[in-house]
Design an enzyme around this catalytic site. Structure first.
Site, short mmCIF file in Angstrom:
data_model
loop_
_atom_site.label_atom_id
_atom_site.label_comp_id
_atom_site.label_asym_id
_atom_site.label_seq_id
_atom_site.Cartn_x
_atom_site.Cartn_y
_atom_site.Cartn_z
N ASP A 180 44.87 47.10 44.11
CA ASP A 180 43.96 45.94 44.10
C ASP A 180 43.15 45.97 45.39
OD1 ASP A 180 42.87 43.42 43.17
OD2 ASP A 180 43.99 42.49 44.80
N SER A 181 42.04 45.24 45.39
CA SER A 181 41.24 45.14 46.60
C SER A 181 42.03 44.45 47.72
CB SER A 181 39.97 44.34 46.30
OG SER A 181 40.32 43.06 45.84
N CYS A 213 43.05 45.01 39.33
CA CYS A 213 41.90 44.29 39.88
C CYS A 213 40.83 44.31 38.80
CB CYS A 213 41.42 45.01 41.14
SG CYS A 213 39.89 44.36 41.82
N GLU A 247 42.89 34.01 49.62
CA GLU A 247 43.10 34.97 50.72
C GLU A 247 43.32 34.24 52.06
OE1 GLU A 247 42.45 38.69 50.88
OE2 GLU A 247 42.66 38.78 48.71
N CYS A 293 40.62 37.30 37.03
CA CYS A 293 40.71 37.80 38.41
C CYS A 293 42.17 37.67 38.79
CB CYS A 293 39.84 36.96 39.34
SG CYS A 293 40.13 37.34 41.08
N HIS A 347 43.66 37.22 41.43
CA HIS A 347 44.02 36.20 42.43
C HIS A 347 44.26 34.82 41.80
CE1 HIS A 347 42.49 39.13 45.27
NE2 HIS A 347 42.73 38.34 46.29
N1 DGL Z 1 41.52 40.82 42.60
C1 DGL Z 1 40.13 41.01 42.31
C2 DGL Z 1 39.87 40.88 40.81
O1 DGL Z 1 40.80 40.81 40.01
C3 DGL Z 1 39.21 40.10 43.04
C4 DGL Z 1 39.29 40.12 44.53
C5 DGL Z 1 38.04 40.62 45.21
O2 DGL Z 1 36.94 40.10 44.99
O3 DGL Z 1 38.20 41.58 45.96
O4 DGL Z 1 38.74 40.88 40.40
#
Ligand code: DGL
Length: 271
Positions: free
Chosen positions: A7-8, A70, A155, A189, A191
């Site tokens: 993931d990012s 992600c 975050e 997403c 998150h």
């Molecule tokens: N976890 C990323 C997603 O599922 C989003 C986080 C980011 O923007 O880096 O899209």
């Protein structure tokens, strides 16, 4: 060989948690590109470049299969990596995404045939959800809506604050006004499951909220049954190791919020 989960940043931990619950005996390597996130507002080319570097880093560290946990990376990089890069890197290895497993269930759960998708600006711009849903259920009407403030709220651990509630209500109101017949809302997403309690507060009770973790875990489990040639290469000691491109201190403290337990990560430089 291990299963890599990328993931990012922290969001993929919500997917990893469910995958490990469903498939506890495999060995996992998690990589969060915390030094370069968020990806959600970045261009197609950059997300592709960063994601490819991350996938290569996971392969180099003993992963045979990588899950892009992600949505932004799945939307912008998965297809190119599968079609252009994997045949050159190692055709036996695999990279899977999170969008397809998430949308497959929609025809079974949406009664109204009206679905909303909340995601990062990058995922929404790619229209990946609308395109994937159209392939399996063209009759479903889809509204995609970007929530640019939601990842920073998570975050920065601002989840239980009036500021978070303000931004969550704002986006929920917009999507429900765009289509009041929505009965299923996809959290597109990784998150967003951390904001689930806040999200439910502002939604009508009849609206289902779909978190991806259990869907991706089930889909991976089915994939490994269908592909014994991949499954038999995976080592099974039940281990997990966490890598981040940032300092470990912040990663360890925020990761504990996602996983409900203390962890110890290691810093890596990619590429
Ligand atoms: N976890 C990323 C997603 O599922 C989003 C986080 C980011 O923007 O880096 O899209």
């Amino acid at each position: 060989m291990k299963i890599g989960v990328f993931d990012s940043g922290y969001g993929g931990l919500t997917i990893l948690k469910e995958i490990r619950q469903r498939l506890p005996h495999y060995d996992y390597l998690y990589l969060g590109d915390n030094a370069r996130n968020p990806y959600g507002s970045r261009s197609f080319e950059i997300v592709y470049e960063f994601t490819l570097q991350a996938v290569k880093a996971l392969f180099e560290r003993g992963c045979h299969l990588v899950v892009l946990a992600c949505n932004t990376a799945s939307a912008k990089a998965l297809r190119s990596i599968q079609q252009q890069d994997l045949p050159l890197i190692d055709p036996a290895k695999r990279v899977l995404g999170v969008i397809r497993p998430t949308v497959e269930i929609l025809p079974d759960i949406s009664k109204s045939g009206h679905v909303g998708v909340l995601a990062t600006p990058g995922t929404v711009k790619s229209r990946s959800y609308s395109l994937e849903i159209a392939k399996i259920a063209p009759e479903i009407s889809v509204v995609e809506h970007a929530c640019p403030m939601w990842v920073p709220i998570v975050e920065n651990n601002e989840i239980n604050t009036p500021g978070a509630d303000y931004f969550i209500k704002k986006e929920i109101d917009v999507i429900m006004q765009k289509d009041p017949f929505i009965d299923t809302l996809v959290l597109g997403c990784t998150h967003y499951p951390l904001l689930l309690d806040n999200i439910r507060k502002f939604l009508p009770e009849n609206v289902n909220v779909l978190c991806q973790g259990p869907l991706v875990a089930e889909s991976l489990s089915q994939y490994l049954i269908r592909h014994p040639e991949i499954e038999e290469r995976l080592s099974k000691n039940g281990s997990i190791k966490y890598l981040t491109t940032e300092h470990t201190e912040k990663f360890d403290s925020l990761a504990s919020l996602f996983l409900d337990k203390q962890i110890e990560s290691h810093t890596v430089a990619i590429p």
